[in-house]
Design a protein around this motif. Structure first.
Motif, mmCIF file in Angstrom:
data_model
loop_
_atom_site.group_PDB
_atom_site.id
_atom_site.type_symbol
_atom_site.label_atom_id
_atom_site.label_comp_id
_atom_site.label_asym_id
_atom_site.label_seq_id
_atom_site.Cartn_x
_atom_site.Cartn_y
_atom_site.Cartn_z
ATOM 1 N N GLN A 1 35.350 34.811 41.857
ATOM 2 C CA GLN A 1 36.855 34.577 41.189
ATOM 3 C C GLN A 1 36.272 35.362 40.245
ATOM 4 O O GLN A 1 37.337 36.132 40.077
ATOM 5 N N GLN A 2 35.462 35.459 39.647
ATOM 6 C CA GLN A 2 35.865 36.603 38.089
ATOM 7 C C GLN A 2 35.790 38.316 38.491
ATOM 8 O O GLN A 2 36.264 38.633 37.881
ATOM 9 N N LYS A 3 34.716 38.198 39.442
ATOM 10 C CA LYS A 3 34.929 39.451 40.315
ATOM 11 C C LYS A 3 36.517 39.816 40.698
ATOM 12 O O LYS A 3 36.972 40.665 40.145
ATOM 13 N N GLN A 4 36.556 39.054 41.016
ATOM 14 C CA GLN A 4 38.238 38.961 41.598
ATOM 15 C C GLN A 4 39.750 39.181 40.948
ATOM 16 O O GLN A 4 40.567 39.528 41.009
ATOM 17 N N GLN A 5 39.356 39.150 39.795
ATOM 18 C CA GLN A 5 39.589 38.528 38.873
ATOM 19 C C GLN A 5 39.866 39.571 37.754
ATOM 20 O O GLN A 5 41.018 40.002 37.029
ATOM 21 N N GLU A 6 38.266 40.432 37.932
ATOM 22 C CA GLU A 6 38.320 41.807 37.186
ATOM 23 C C GLU A 6 38.871 42.790 37.830
ATOM 24 O O GLU A 6 39.741 44.004 37.276
ATOM 25 N N GLN A 7 38.951 42.709 39.143
ATOM 26 C CA GLN A 7 40.145 43.480 40.192
ATOM 27 C C GLN A 7 41.228 43.487 40.008
ATOM 28 O O GLN A 7 41.939 44.714 39.615
ATOM 29 N N GLN A 8 41.777 42.473 40.043
ATOM 30 C CA GLN A 8 43.465 42.282 39.403
ATOM 31 C C GLN A 8 43.767 42.949 38.357
ATOM 32 O O GLN A 8 44.849 43.792 37.697
ATOM 33 N N GLU A 9 42.789 42.358 37.307
ATOM 34 C CA GLU A 9 42.732 43.111 35.587
ATOM 35 C C GLU A 9 43.182 44.929 35.713
ATOM 36 O O GLU A 9 43.932 44.990 35.768
ATOM 37 N N GLN A 10 41.770 44.995 36.508
ATOM 38 C CA GLN A 10 41.615 47.392 36.870
ATOM 39 C C GLN A 10 42.665 47.514 37.834
ATOM 40 O O GLN A 10 43.653 48.446 37.143
ATOM 41 N N GLN A 11 43.242 46.840 38.443
ATOM 42 C CA GLN A 11 44.817 47.075 39.122
ATOM 43 C C GLN A 11 46.184 46.919 38.209
ATOM 44 O O GLN A 11 46.967 48.158 38.486
ATOM 45 N N GLN A 12 45.859 46.430 36.956
ATOM 46 C CA GLN A 12 47.099 46.747 36.357
ATOM 47 C C GLN A 12 47.680 47.388 35.239
ATOM 48 O O GLN A 12 46.906 48.490 35.070
ATOM 49 N N LYS B 1 26.110 27.252 45.071
ATOM 50 C CA LYS B 1 27.422 27.870 45.960
ATOM 51 C C LYS B 1 28.321 27.508 44.433
ATOM 52 O O LYS B 1 29.511 28.698 44.193
ATOM 53 N N MET B 2 27.957 26.743 43.832
ATOM 54 C CA MET B 2 29.900 26.559 42.712
ATOM 55 C C MET B 2 29.167 27.904 41.976
ATOM 56 O O MET B 2 30.510 28.730 41.034
ATOM 57 N N ALA B 3 28.167 28.016 41.160
ATOM 58 C CA ALA B 3 27.878 29.976 40.709
ATOM 59 C C ALA B 3 28.482 30.907 41.542
ATOM 60 O O ALA B 3 29.472 31.817 41.246
ATOM 61 N N GLU B 4 28.310 30.649 42.995
ATOM 62 C CA GLU B 4 28.625 32.065 43.705
ATOM 63 C C GLU B 4 30.030 31.981 43.480
ATOM 64 O O GLU B 4 30.254 33.087 43.066
ATOM 65 N N ALA B 5 30.570 31.558 43.919
ATOM 66 C CA ALA B 5 31.986 30.790 43.806
ATOM 67 C C ALA B 5 32.694 31.571 42.427
ATOM 68 O O ALA B 5 33.871 31.898 42.470
ATOM 69 N N MET B 6 32.024 31.063 41.658
ATOM 70 C CA MET B 6 32.487 31.195 39.699
ATOM 71 C C MET B 6 32.269 32.415 39.883
ATOM 72 O O MET B 6 33.416 33.106 39.426
ATOM 73 N N LEU B 7 31.506 33.040 40.581
ATOM 74 C CA LEU B 7 31.300 34.954 40.051
ATOM 75 C C LEU B 7 31.993 35.588 41.682
ATOM 76 O O LEU B 7 32.775 36.581 40.531
#
Length: 88
Positions: free
Chosen positions: A77-88, A69-75
């Motif tokens: 979170q990483q996806k969300q961060q990448e999406q935020q970076e792409q939006q900028q 579950k921690m690995a899933e949460a980290m993945l």
């Protein structure tokens, strides 16, 4: 009726002194600091609680599920961060 949204903690003299100094430098109160820390660790608590539910008392299974579950949460979170970076 108890207020489940508030927690009172006692700080050691050392912790109180450190938080006081930190507040002088940053303007961040101990309450703000601790609240931010709790928010950042919620995924960990969530994964652990979910693992305990799923494992139904099996201690070894709890750790296996928790790790997954921690690995899933980290993945996620990483996806969300990448999406935020792409939006900028």
């Amino acid at each position: 009726m108890a207020d489940n949204n508030n927690v009172t903690i006692a700080l050691s003299d050392e912790a109180a002194s450190l938080f006081s100094a930190y507040q002088q430098f940053t303007g961040t109160t101990p309450e703000q600091y601790i609240e931010a820390m709790v928010e950042k660790t919620l995924p960990t608590v969530k994964a652990l609680v979910e693992a305990m539910h799923e494992a139904d008392g099996d201690g070894e299974k709890v750790m296996e599920i928790y790790g997954r579950k921690m690995a899933e949460a980290m993945l996620e979170q990483q996806k969300q961060q990448e999406q935020q970076e792409q939006q900028q």
